[in-house]
Design an enzyme around this catalytic site. Structure first.
Site, PDB file in Angstrom:
ATOM      1  N   THR A 140       0.744  -1.285  -0.036  1.00  0.00           N
ATOM      2  CA  THR A 140      -0.085   0.021   0.135  1.00  0.00           C
ATOM      3  C   THR A 140       0.934   1.335  -0.007  1.00  0.00           C
ATOM      4  O   THR A 140       0.724   2.185  -0.967  1.00  0.00           O
ATOM      5  CB  THR A 140      -0.968   0.109   1.455  1.00  0.00           C
ATOM      6  OG1 THR A 140      -1.594  -1.149   1.208  1.00  0.00           O
ATOM      7  CG2 THR A 140      -1.750   1.137   1.413  1.00  0.00           C
ATOM      8  N   LYS A 169       5.984   2.473  12.519  1.00  0.00           N
ATOM      9  CA  LYS A 169       6.131   2.839  14.174  1.00  0.00           C
ATOM     10  C   LYS A 169       6.296   1.657  15.034  1.00  0.00           C
ATOM     11  O   LYS A 169       6.910   2.012  16.074  1.00  0.00           O
ATOM     12  CB  LYS A 169       4.543   3.364  14.117  1.00  0.00           C
ATOM     13  CG  LYS A 169       3.551   2.200  14.318  1.00  0.00           C
ATOM     14  CD  LYS A 169       2.637   2.649  13.496  1.00  0.00           C
ATOM     15  CE  LYS A 169       1.885   1.225  13.162  1.00  0.00           C
ATOM     16  NZ  LYS A 169       0.911   1.487  12.138  1.00  0.00           N
ATOM     17  N   GLY A 209      -0.286   9.136   9.771  1.00  0.00           N
ATOM     18  CA  GLY A 209      -0.240   9.197   8.184  1.00  0.00           C
ATOM     19  C   GLY A 209       0.225  10.372   7.623  1.00  0.00           C
ATOM     20  O   GLY A 209       1.375  10.839   7.637  1.00  0.00           O
ATOM     21  N   ILE A 253      -0.448  13.514   8.321  1.00  0.00           N
ATOM     22  CA  ILE A 253      -0.341  14.614   8.933  1.00  0.00           C
ATOM     23  C   ILE A 253       1.276  14.945   9.378  1.00  0.00           C
ATOM     24  O   ILE A 253       1.787  14.121   9.917  1.00  0.00           O
ATOM     25  CB  ILE A 253      -1.145  14.555  10.350  1.00  0.00           C
ATOM     26  CG1 ILE A 253      -2.622  14.199  10.219  1.00  0.00           C
ATOM     27  CG2 ILE A 253      -1.049  15.671  11.367  1.00  0.00           C
ATOM     28  CD1 ILE A 253      -3.105  13.990  11.510  1.00  0.00           C
ATOM     29  N   GLY A 293     -12.666  -1.638   5.442  1.00  0.00           N
ATOM     30  CA  GLY A 293     -11.312  -1.846   5.582  1.00  0.00           C
ATOM     31  C   GLY A 293     -10.491  -0.991   6.368  1.00  0.00           C
ATOM     32  O   GLY A 293      -9.342  -0.928   6.372  1.00  0.00           O
ATOM     33  N   ASP A 343      -1.526   0.103  18.871  1.00  0.00           N
ATOM     34  CA  ASP A 343      -0.821   0.654  17.961  1.00  0.00           C
ATOM     35  C   ASP A 343      -0.878   2.358  18.517  1.00  0.00           C
ATOM     36  O   ASP A 343       0.363   2.953  18.234  1.00  0.00           O
ATOM     37  CB  ASP A 343      -1.864   0.873  16.543  1.00  0.00           C
ATOM     38  CG  ASP A 343      -1.815   1.761  15.559  1.00  0.00           C
ATOM     39  OD1 ASP A 343      -0.716   1.400  14.678  1.00  0.00           O
ATOM     40  OD2 ASP A 343      -2.351   2.687  15.736  1.00  0.00           O
ATOM     41  N   LYS A 397       2.582   4.671  18.732  1.00  0.00           N
ATOM     42  CA  LYS A 397       2.668   5.849  18.232  1.00  0.00           C
ATOM     43  C   LYS A 397       2.944   7.007  19.125  1.00  0.00           C
ATOM     44  O   LYS A 397       3.846   8.035  19.013  1.00  0.00           O
ATOM     45  CB  LYS A 397       1.292   6.428  17.651  1.00  0.00           C
ATOM     46  CG  LYS A 397       1.230   5.499  16.023  1.00  0.00           C
ATOM     47  CD  LYS A 397      -0.233   5.633  15.444  1.00  0.00           C
ATOM     48  CE  LYS A 397      -0.302   4.858  14.310  1.00  0.00           C
ATOM     49  NZ  LYS A 397      -1.642   4.686  13.774  1.00  0.00           N
TER      50      LYS A 397
HETATM   51  N1  LIG Z   1      -1.037   1.203   5.067  1.00  0.00           N
HETATM   52  C1  LIG Z   1      -1.021   2.217   5.771  1.00  0.00           C
HETATM   53  O1  LIG Z   1      -1.945   3.162   5.659  1.00  0.00           O
HETATM   54  C2  LIG Z   1       0.013   2.885   6.720  1.00  0.00           C
HETATM   55  C3  LIG Z   1      -0.152   3.885   7.218  1.00  0.00           C
HETATM   56  C4  LIG Z   1       0.871   4.407   8.392  1.00  0.00           C
HETATM   57  C5  LIG Z   1       2.069   3.665   8.362  1.00  0.00           C
HETATM   58  N2  LIG Z   1       2.017   2.153   7.393  1.00  0.00           N
HETATM   59  C6  LIG Z   1       3.114   1.439   7.680  1.00  0.00           C
HETATM   60  O2  LIG Z   1       3.990   1.492   6.540  1.00  0.00           O
HETATM   61  C7  LIG Z   1       4.732  -0.036   6.408  1.00  0.00           C
HETATM   62  C8  LIG Z   1       4.092  -0.638   5.217  1.00  0.00           C
HETATM   63  O3  LIG Z   1       2.624  -0.858   5.270  1.00  0.00           O
HETATM   64  P1  LIG Z   1       1.514  -1.411   4.042  1.00  0.00           P
HETATM   65  O4  LIG Z   1       0.437  -1.339   4.446  1.00  0.00           O
HETATM   66  O5  LIG Z   1       2.318  -0.586   2.855  1.00  0.00           O
HETATM   67  O6  LIG Z   1       2.080  -2.875   4.022  1.00  0.00           O
HETATM   68  P2  LIG Z   1       1.796  -4.163   2.903  1.00  0.00           P
HETATM   69  O7  LIG Z   1       0.753  -3.521   2.111  1.00  0.00           O
HETATM   70  O8  LIG Z   1       1.386  -5.311   3.447  1.00  0.00           O
HETATM   71  O9  LIG Z   1       3.169  -3.990   1.777  1.00  0.00           O
HETATM   72  C9  LIG Z   1       4.142  -4.718   2.529  1.00  0.00           C
HETATM   73  C10 LIG Z   1       5.259  -4.920   1.452  1.00  0.00           C
HETATM   74  O10 LIG Z   1       6.669  -5.189   1.888  1.00  0.00           O
HETATM   75  C11 LIG Z   1       6.825  -6.606   1.230  1.00  0.00           C
HETATM   76  N3  LIG Z   1       7.682  -7.294   2.448  1.00  0.00           N
HETATM   77  C12 LIG Z   1       6.935  -7.545   3.524  1.00  0.00           C
HETATM   78  N4  LIG Z   1       7.790  -8.480   4.025  1.00  0.00           N
HETATM   79  C13 LIG Z   1       8.682  -8.648   3.180  1.00  0.00           C
HETATM   80  C14 LIG Z   1       9.960  -9.758   3.242  1.00  0.00           C
HETATM   81  N5  LIG Z   1       9.913 -10.435   4.523  1.00  0.00           N
HETATM   82  N6  LIG Z   1      10.610  -9.816   2.447  1.00  0.00           N
HETATM   83  C15 LIG Z   1      10.441  -9.089   1.300  1.00  0.00           C
HETATM   84  N7  LIG Z   1       9.297  -8.191   1.014  1.00  0.00           N
HETATM   85  C16 LIG Z   1       8.491  -8.104   2.093  1.00  0.00           C
HETATM   86  C17 LIG Z   1       5.623  -6.869   0.383  1.00  0.00           C
HETATM   87  O11 LIG Z   1       5.920  -7.635  -0.720  1.00  0.00           O
HETATM   88  P3  LIG Z   1       4.717  -8.576  -1.451  1.00  0.00           P
HETATM   89  O12 LIG Z   1       4.167  -7.280  -2.212  1.00  0.00           O
HETATM   90  O13 LIG Z   1       5.748  -9.253  -2.463  1.00  0.00           O
HETATM   91  O14 LIG Z   1       3.831  -9.239  -0.664  1.00  0.00           O
HETATM   92  C18 LIG Z   1       4.765  -5.684   0.171  1.00  0.00           C
HETATM   93  O15 LIG Z   1       5.169  -5.327  -1.115  1.00  0.00           O
HETATM   94  C19 LIG Z   1       4.065  -0.804   7.713  1.00  0.00           C
HETATM   95  O16 LIG Z   1       5.264  -0.602   8.804  1.00  0.00           O
HETATM   96  C20 LIG Z   1       2.953  -0.046   8.389  1.00  0.00           C
HETATM   97  O17 LIG Z   1       2.853   0.144   9.592  1.00  0.00           O
HETATM   98  C21 LIG Z   1       1.161   2.093   6.889  1.00  0.00           C
END
Ligand SMILES: NC(=O)c1ccc[n+]([C@@H]2O[C@H](COP(=O)([O-])OP(=O)(O)OC[C@H]3O[C@@H](n4cnc5c(N)ncnc54)[C@H](OP(=O)(O)O)[C@@H]3O)[C@@H](O)[C@H]2O)c1
Length: 420
Positions: free
Chosen positions: A10, A100, A129, A131, A182, A196, A200
């Protein structure tokens, strides 16, 4: 500047989209080149169009690549994210992370190594996010002595509490709606139990109050115990129930930290933050009060924060090294709160119940400000008490004594009140 990205989910996908479409944004972005992107599954269909051979499952190659100046960690989790980041820092690379959990668990270790290696570690996306609260605390409010940070930092629980307040639904129904929209994960534990929010708060305390406290040491209570009854009583008291993350520097060496539901008076700016939105209310000297509000998660908002960190590091690494100054670990941590409290108690239907409970409070020097009671079922009495200002430890003594009274069936909830 040449960058490597760990993760293309994402947030990673949102970051790549911005970097591949830089026209009309900060001109620094046109000079950022994505060299490699690490993923788990190379065969997965991706929504971003990549050129050449950028994708790899060998994440170690990215952090060891001498061509790369900066690593963006958006893969999540503690390992291998921690080891990869430490390796990248050892190789002299700057770090931008949205993680985080990682900062809340290993921030001290990561920042210490970064100071040693003279590289920057930035984590704007870790709280709120889109902000810009981290840069605001580190830079824009840098002239101030910050003494209090109060945040609605978890969109899922704010959505659930908003649904309960505005649609009159139960906690279970609101949680099911949050999952369908979602906002909540299949396992909502990290959100609804305040894990969580505590992570933070650890990050906010690090940057805003220059203090390192692992999120595991932060007292937390989630929202599972909030019922429609509490929401109704809160409304009658001109309050709204919110899950708040609080950091309060009470003296130069004492920090009060807590994550728990509060009855927030409707005149307080945080009471009007609804649905999945986040807000952080900051109090400092001389600025007074500042509130930042916006989308706390999601692809666009979070990628905006990540890319802003890349821009800041690309434009001025010297300033950013200062932002990683050594945090203070010496402050004592207190879970003690001095507040008015709302208490809901269920007893057998006894004419003397409310009076006896009031006496018990008196024994512990807890002064009730208001008491109301109603029969809610055959033989069951509900008593709601609002106290004058009292220390939580003192209140706990009274509550324990009341719990022991023979006709008391349940202490249904004890919630502090945030005044406007
Ligand atoms: N989503 C949000 O709104 C949001 C908001 C604030 C902070 N965050 C933080 O941002 C970070 C990412 O979140 P996300 O929602 O983008 O996660 P996500 O959609 O699950 O994406 C994770 C990505 O990392 C890759 N990945 C995970 N573990 C791996 C490993 N061991 N080896 C290789 N690649 C690996 C996955 O590969 P594949 O694509 O091949 O599966 C995927 O592309 C997290 O720390 C989360 O707390 C997210």
């Amino acid at each position: 500047m040449k960058i490597g990205i760990l993760g293309l989910g994402t947030v990673g996908g949102g970051v790549v989209k911005i970097l591949l479409d830089s026209i009309g944004r900060n001109p620094i972005l046109s000079g950022i080149k994505i060299v490699r992107i690490g993923v788990r599954d190379i065969g997965k269909v991706r929504l971003v169009s990549l050129t050449g051979n950028q994708l790899t499952t060998q994440l170690g190659e990215i952090v060891n690549d001498p061509e790369i100046d900066l690593i963006v960690e958006v893969m999540g989790g503690l390992e291998p994210a921690r080891s990869l980041i430490l390796q990248a820092i050892n190789n002299g690379k700057h770090i931008v992370t949205a993680n985080k959990s990682l900062i809340a668990a290993h921030g001290l270790e990561i920042l210490a190594l970064a100071r040693d290696k003279k590289v920057c570690v930035a984590f704007e996306a870790a709280v709120g996010g889109g902000i810009p609260v981290i840069q605001c605390l580190q830079k824009s409010l840098g002239a101030n002595r910050i003494h209090k940070i109060t945040g609605i930092v978890n969109g899922t629980t704010n959505y659930i509490l908003s649904q309960m307040a505005h649609k009159g639904v139960s906690y279970d129904k609101a949680l099911a709606d949050a999952t369908a929209q979602g906002y909540a994960e299949a396992d909502p534990t990290a959100d609804v139990d305040g894990i969580d929010a505590a992570e933070k708060l650890s990050v906010l305390t690090l940057v805003g109050l220059d203090s390192w406290v692992s999120s595991k040491k932060i007292s937390r209570l989630g929202i599972r115990s909030i019922s429609e009854k509490d929401i109704t009583y809160a409304k009658a008291m001109n309050c709204t129930i919110k899950l708040l993350a609080n950091a309060h520097l009470r003296e130069s060496d004492n920090l009060q930290l807590d994550v728990q539901p509060y009855l927030v008076e409707n005149a307080h700016p945080l009471a009007s933050i609804n649905d999945a939105f986040n807000a952080i209310f900051i109090e400092g000297e001389p600025i007074g009060q500042v509130m930042l509000y916006g989308q706390g998660a999601g692809e666009g908002a979070t990628a905006s924060a990540v890319v802003s960190d890349i821009i800041n590091i690309a434009s001025s690494t010297a300033t950013w090294q200062n932002a990683n100054a050594e945090p203070d670990q010496a402050k004592s941590i207190s879970q003690e709160i001095n507040s008015n409290f709302y208490i809901r108690i269920l007893t057998e239907q006894k004419a003397t119940a409310a009076g006896a409970i009031a006496w018990s409070f008196g024994d512990f020097q807890v002064a009730p400000r208001a008491i109301q009671q109603q029969i809610i079922d055959e033989g069951l009495l509900e008593i709601v008490i609002v106290t004058e200002l009292v220390l939580k430890t003192k209140l706990d003594g009274a509550i324990n004594s009341i719990r022991g009274l023979p006709y008391v069936k349940e202490i249904a909830n004890v919630i502090p009140i945030l005044k406007a």
